[in-house]
Design a protein around this motif. Structure first.
Motif, PDB file in Angstrom:
ATOM      1  N   GLU A 102       0.814  -1.211   0.000  1.00 51.91           N
ATOM      2  CA  GLU A 102       0.000   0.000   0.000  1.00 51.91           C
ATOM      3  C   GLU A 102       0.854   1.271   0.000  1.00 51.91           C
ATOM      4  OE1 GLU A 102      -3.737  -0.501   2.544  1.00 51.91           O
ATOM      5  OE2 GLU A 102      -2.428  -2.082   3.299  1.00 51.91           O
ATOM      6  N   HIS A 103       2.114   1.142  -0.403  1.00 54.10           N
ATOM      7  CA  HIS A 103       3.051   2.269  -0.443  1.00 54.10           C
ATOM      8  C   HIS A 103       2.455   3.476  -1.176  1.00 54.10           C
ATOM      9  CE1 HIS A 103       7.225   4.024  -0.945  1.00 54.10           C
ATOM     10  NE2 HIS A 103       6.611   4.608  -1.950  1.00 54.10           N
ATOM     11  N   GLY A 104       1.971   3.261  -2.389  1.00 55.34           N
ATOM     12  CA  GLY A 104       1.474   4.358  -3.198  1.00 55.34           C
ATOM     13  C   GLY A 104       0.241   5.010  -2.618  1.00 55.34           C
ATOM     14  N   ILE A 105      -0.653   4.214  -2.043  1.00 57.21           N
ATOM     15  CA  ILE A 105      -1.857   4.765  -1.435  1.00 57.21           C
ATOM     16  C   ILE A 105      -1.489   5.619  -0.225  1.00 57.21           C
ATOM     17  CG2 ILE A 105      -4.059   4.182  -0.360  1.00 57.21           C
ATOM     18  CD1 ILE A 105      -3.775   3.642  -3.421  1.00 57.21           C
ATOM     19  N   SER A 106      -0.484   5.195   0.530  1.00 56.32           N
ATOM     20  CA  SER A 106       0.002   6.002   1.654  1.00 56.32           C
ATOM     21  C   SER A 106       0.499   7.358   1.169  1.00 56.32           C
ATOM     22  CB  SER A 106       1.121   5.251   2.385  1.00 56.32           C
ATOM     23  OG  SER A 106       1.740   6.059   3.351  1.00 56.32           O
ATOM     24  N   CYS A 107       1.196   7.372   0.035  1.00 57.18           N
ATOM     25  CA  CYS A 107       1.694   8.641  -0.521  1.00 57.18           C
ATOM     26  C   CYS A 107       0.538   9.553  -0.933  1.00 57.18           C
ATOM     27  CB  CYS A 107       2.602   8.368  -1.718  1.00 57.18           C
ATOM     28  SG  CYS A 107       4.145   7.514  -1.325  1.00 57.18           S
ATOM     29  N   VAL A 108      -0.515   8.973  -1.514  1.00 54.42           N
ATOM     30  CA  VAL A 108      -1.674   9.766  -1.912  1.00 54.42           C
ATOM     31  C   VAL A 108      -2.386  10.329  -0.680  1.00 54.42           C
ATOM     32  CG1 VAL A 108      -3.930   9.681  -3.058  1.00 54.42           C
ATOM     33  CG2 VAL A 108      -1.970   8.515  -4.077  1.00 54.42           C
ATOM     34  N   THR A 109      -2.491   9.524   0.373  1.00 47.54           N
ATOM     35  CA  THR A 109      -3.054  10.001   1.628  1.00 47.54           C
ATOM     36  C   THR A 109      -2.273  11.204   2.142  1.00 47.54           C
ATOM     37  OG1 THR A 109      -3.999   7.879   2.307  1.00 47.54           O
ATOM     38  CG2 THR A 109      -3.408   9.396   4.055  1.00 47.54           C
ATOM     39  N   ALA A 110      -0.935  11.117   2.098  1.00 46.69           N
ATOM     40  CA  ALA A 110      -0.104  12.228   2.546  1.00 46.69           C
ATOM     41  C   ALA A 110      -0.359  13.472   1.707  1.00 46.69           C
ATOM     42  CB  ALA A 110       1.365  11.832   2.482  1.00 46.69           C
ATOM     43  N   GLY A 111      -0.527  13.290   0.398  1.00 46.89           N
ATOM     44  CA  GLY A 111      -0.801  14.424  -0.466  1.00 46.89           C
ATOM     45  C   GLY A 111      -2.078  15.147  -0.082  1.00 46.89           C
ATOM     46  N   GLY A 112      -3.107  14.379   0.277  1.00 50.72           N
ATOM     47  CA  GLY A 112      -4.356  14.992   0.707  1.00 50.72           C
ATOM     48  C   GLY A 112      -4.187  15.830   1.959  1.00 50.72           C
ATOM     49  N   ILE A 113      -3.449  15.309   2.923  1.00 50.03           N
ATOM     50  CA  ILE A 113      -3.249  16.043   4.173  1.00 50.03           C
ATOM     51  C   ILE A 113      -2.346  17.251   3.957  1.00 50.03           C
ATOM     52  CG2 ILE A 113      -2.175  15.874   6.463  1.00 50.03           C
ATOM     53  CD1 ILE A 113      -3.410  13.110   6.691  1.00 50.03           C
ATOM     54  N   LEU A 114      -1.311  17.105   3.146  1.00 53.26           N
ATOM     55  CA  LEU A 114      -0.430  18.246   2.861  1.00 53.26           C
ATOM     56  C   LEU A 114      -1.198  19.394   2.212  1.00 53.26           C
ATOM     57  CD1 LEU A 114       2.698  16.295   1.568  1.00 53.26           C
ATOM     58  CD2 LEU A 114       2.652  17.805   3.574  1.00 53.26           C
ATOM     59  N   ALA A 115      -2.197  19.061   1.412  1.00 46.87           N
ATOM     60  CA  ALA A 115      -2.964  20.102   0.736  1.00 46.87           C
ATOM     61  C   ALA A 115      -3.942  20.804   1.665  1.00 46.87           C
ATOM     62  CB  ALA A 115      -3.730  19.496  -0.443  1.00 46.87           C
ATOM     63  N   ALA A 116      -4.367  20.113   2.733  1.00 45.47           N
ATOM     64  CA  ALA A 116      -5.456  20.654   3.551  1.00 45.47           C
ATOM     65  C   ALA A 116      -5.031  21.142   4.923  1.00 45.47           C
ATOM     66  CB  ALA A 116      -6.535  19.580   3.714  1.00 45.47           C
ATOM     67  N   ILE A 117      -3.880  20.712   5.412  1.00 42.69           N
ATOM     68  CA  ILE A 117      -3.492  21.068   6.781  1.00 42.69           C
ATOM     69  C   ILE A 117      -3.362  22.584   6.919  1.00 42.69           C
ATOM     70  CG2 ILE A 117      -0.995  20.862   6.363  1.00 42.69           C
ATOM     71  CD1 ILE A 117      -0.830  19.529   9.159  1.00 42.69           C
ATOM     72  N   ASP A 118      -3.802  23.107   8.036  1.00 42.39           N
ATOM     73  CA  ASP A 118      -3.815  24.549   8.284  1.00 42.39           C
ATOM     74  C   ASP A 118      -2.389  25.037   8.538  1.00 42.39           C
ATOM     75  OD1 ASP A 118      -4.166  27.131   9.142  1.00 42.39           O
ATOM     76  OD2 ASP A 118      -5.741  26.663  10.601  1.00 42.39           O
ATOM     77  N   ARG A 119      -1.802  25.708   7.546  1.00 42.94           N
ATOM     78  CA  ARG A 119      -0.403  26.154   7.669  1.00 42.94           C
ATOM     79  C   ARG A 119      -0.262  27.348   8.615  1.00 42.94           C
ATOM     80  NH1 ARG A 119       3.196  23.008   4.311  1.00 42.94           N
ATOM     81  NH2 ARG A 119       1.821  21.585   3.190  1.00 42.94           N
ATOM     82  N   GLU A 120      -1.383  27.941   9.046  1.00 44.59           N
ATOM     83  CA  GLU A 120      -1.314  28.980  10.063  1.00 44.59           C
ATOM     84  C   GLU A 120      -1.094  28.381  11.448  1.00 44.59           C
ATOM     85  OE1 GLU A 120      -1.422  32.315   9.530  1.00 44.59           O
ATOM     86  OE2 GLU A 120      -1.355  31.777   7.398  1.00 44.59           O
ATOM     87  N   ARG A 121      -1.504  27.129  11.603  1.00 43.97           N
ATOM     88  CA  ARG A 121      -1.374  26.455  12.896  1.00 43.97           C
ATOM     89  C   ARG A 121      -0.231  25.457  12.935  1.00 43.97           C
ATOM     90  NH1 ARG A 121      -7.059  23.991  14.672  1.00 43.97           N
ATOM     91  NH2 ARG A 121      -5.763  23.467  16.475  1.00 43.97           N
ATOM     92  N   PHE A 122       0.111  24.875  11.772  1.00 49.00           N
ATOM     93  CA  PHE A 122       1.059  23.769  11.759  1.00 49.00           C
ATOM     94  C   PHE A 122       2.157  23.978  10.721  1.00 49.00           C
ATOM     95  CE2 PHE A 122      -3.174  21.969  12.806  1.00 49.00           C
ATOM     96  CZ  PHE A 122      -2.912  21.568  14.112  1.00 49.00           C
ATOM     97  N   ASP A 123       3.382  23.721  11.141  1.00 48.74           N
ATOM     98  CA  ASP A 123       4.484  23.557  10.202  1.00 48.74           C
ATOM     99  C   ASP A 123       4.620  22.065   9.911  1.00 48.74           C
ATOM    100  OD1 ASP A 123       5.232  26.266  10.030  1.00 48.74           O
ATOM    101  OD2 ASP A 123       6.312  26.118  11.926  1.00 48.74           O
ATOM    102  N   VAL A 124       5.012  21.724   8.696  1.00 48.97           N
ATOM    103  CA  VAL A 124       5.023  20.320   8.272  1.00 48.97           C
ATOM    104  C   VAL A 124       6.390  19.921   7.725  1.00 48.97           C
ATOM    105  CG1 VAL A 124       3.919  18.580   6.824  1.00 48.97           C
ATOM    106  CG2 VAL A 124       2.573  20.497   7.695  1.00 48.97           C
TER     107      VAL A 124
END
Length: 371
Positions: A15-37
Motif C-alpha cells: 500500500e506504499h502508493g496509497i500512503s503517498c496519496v493520503t499524505a498528499g491529501g493532508i499536505l494540501a489541507a493542513i492549516d499552515r497557520e497552525r502547523f508547520d510540516v
C-alpha cells in the motif's frame, strides 16, 4: 509557537502508493497557520528520506500512484529518548554530513499495511517517547491481523463474519483436507484474504472450489496467514470513530454504505482507488434509525475492546434481517478528502482540515507506554 508535525508515509507494504496519496491529501489541507510540516518518506526498501512537502508531488497521475525516491537525504531519528517539554530533533545526512533537519512536536505515521500500520513503527516511536497520531503497538498489531481482531471482538461479545484461518505450511501439507473442511462447513462463495494486509490486496472471491488453490496462492503472496470467510448476503457499512477527549467515550459518525455494482465481484483494490467498475457511496446509509444506532454502538465497542486510540474506521456487514457483523477495523484508514473516513466526519460537521487538527492535538497530549 506553531506545532510542527512530521508526516511519515510510503513504507514497505503493498500500500506504499496509497500512503503517498493520503499524505498528499493532508499536505494540501493542513492549516499552515497552525502547523508547520516536515515530510518524511519511507522507500519500498525501508530507507527514511526527507521529501517534498508539496501536495502536487503526491497525487495520482495517469492512474499511477507516486513513489518515495530512495535516493533522497536520509532522515535520522533522535539520538536519545524524547523528554517532556522538549521538541523532537530530527536530523538528516547531506553529502555524508549529519545536519539538523527540524524540531517537531508530533509524528503522524500515514502508513497503511505492514511495517507501518501493524505496530512496528509505533514501537519504534514508543522506544523514543515520541508522540504520534493513532493507536499504540498492541492495538495496531491486533487490528492489523484480521484473525486476531476477530478473537478480541468475539471475546467482547461482538459478531464477526464466519470463517477459518489457514497457515501456509498447513495448506502446503494438507490442502485437500482444508478444502474438504470448507466444503462441509462453509457455504460458497468464500472470500480468501491475507490476514495482515489492507486495501483488498490479495483478496479473491471464490464461487467454485476449483478456484480455491489459485486464490490461496494470491493471498499467501501477501501473508503466510490467510482467512477464508463465508460470503454474506449483506450490505457493506462503514463507521468512523474518534477517540474521546479527557477519557470520554469515543465519538462515532453516522454510517455510510458502499454499494458495488453487478460488474464487480466485490470492492477490490482497483475499485477502491482507480475507478474500476460501478461503485457508489451513500452517506448516511439508508437504514432504520435503530439499526444506525446499533452500528454506531458496535463501532464504539470495537474501538474500546481493541484498545484503539486516535481514530479508526470500522467496516461492517448488515444482513437483510438487520444483524450487524464486523468485517474488519482500520486504525489508519484512507485519509484523502474523498476517502470514506473524512467524508463521514464531514457529514457530521467536522471538516477535513479540522479533523486533521483534532488528531494532531490529541496526539500532543497522549500518554505513551510504561515509564
Amino acid at each position: 509557537m506553531r506545532t510542527t508535525v512530521a508526516l511519515l508515509f510510503g513504507g514497505r507494504s503493498g500500500e506504499h502508493g496509497i500512503s503517498c496519496v493520503t499524505a498528499g491529501g493532508i499536505l494540501a489541507a493542513i492549516d499552515r497557520e497552525r502547523f508547520d510540516v516536515i515530510a518524511v518518506g519511507i522507500s519500498r526498501e525501508g530507507r527514511w528520506v526527507h521529501v517534498s512537502a508539496d501536495p502536487s508531488d503526491w497525487t495520482l497521475v495517469d492512474g499511477r500512484t507516486p513513489e518515495v525516491d530512495p535516493s533522497g537525504d536520509e532522515v535520522l531519528l533522535p539520538r536519545s529518548r524524547h523528554r517532556p517539554g522538549e521538541r523532537i530533533a530530527l536530523r538528516t545526512v547531506v553529502d555524508g554530513a549529519v545536519r539538523e533537519l527540524a524540531e517537531v512536536d508530533v509524528v503522524w505515521p500515514l502508513l497503511h499495511g505492514s511495517y507501518g500500520e501493524d505496530g512496528t513503527v509505533q514501537g519504534m516511536l514508543e522506544m523514543l517517547d515520541i508522540p504520534y497520531v493513532g493507536s499504540g503497538v498492541l492495538a495496531s498489531a491486533a487490528a492489523m491481523d484480521k484473525a486476531a481482531t476477530k478473537l478480541v471482538l468475539r471475546s467482547a461479545g461482538l459478531d464477526c463474519a464466519p470463517g477459518i484461518v489457514v497457515h501456509e505450511d498447513r495448506w502446503a501439507a494438507d490442502a485437500h483436507r482444508v478444502a474438504s473442511y470448507l466444503r462441509r462447513n462453509h457455504p460458497l462463495p468464500w472470500f480468501v484474504k491475507p490476514s495482515r494486509a489492507g486495501s483488498s490486496l490479495g483478496v479473491t472471491r471464490v464461487s467454485d472450489p476449483a478456484e480455491l488453490e489459485a486464490a490461496m496462492k494470491d493471498a499467501f503472496a501477501e501473508d503466510p496467514k490467510v482467512l477464508v470467510e463465508e460470503g454474506l448476503e449483506a450490505r457493506e457499512i462503514e463507521c468512523g470513530v474518534l477517540q474521546g477527549r479527557d477519557g470520554g467515550e469515543p465519538s462515532t459518525t453516522l454510517p455510510g454504505e458502499v454499494k458495488v455494482g453487478d460488474d464487480l465481484d466485490f470492492y477490490d483494490y482497483e475499485a477502491k482507488y482507480f475507478g474500476k467498475g460501478t461503485v457508489s457511496i451513500d452517506v448516511p446509509a439508508a437504514l432504520p434509525d435503530g439499526v444506525l444506532e446499533e452500528i454506531r454502538e458496535t463501532a464504539r465497542r470495537a474501538f474500546s475492546a481493541l484498545g484503539l486510540e486516535g481514530l479508526a474506521r470500522v467496516d461492517m456487514f448488515v444482513t437483510p434481517d438487520h444483524r450487524v457483523l464486523i468485517n474488519e477495523v482500520n486504525t489508519m484508514p484512507g485519509f484523502t478528502p474523498y476517502s470514506m473516513f473524512p467524508v463521514l466526519w464531514e457529514n457530521m460537521g467536522l471538516g477535513y482540515a479540522d479533523l486533521i487538527a483534532e488528531l494532531i492535538e490529541q496526539a500532543r497530549t497522549r500518554r505513551l507506554g510504561p515509564r
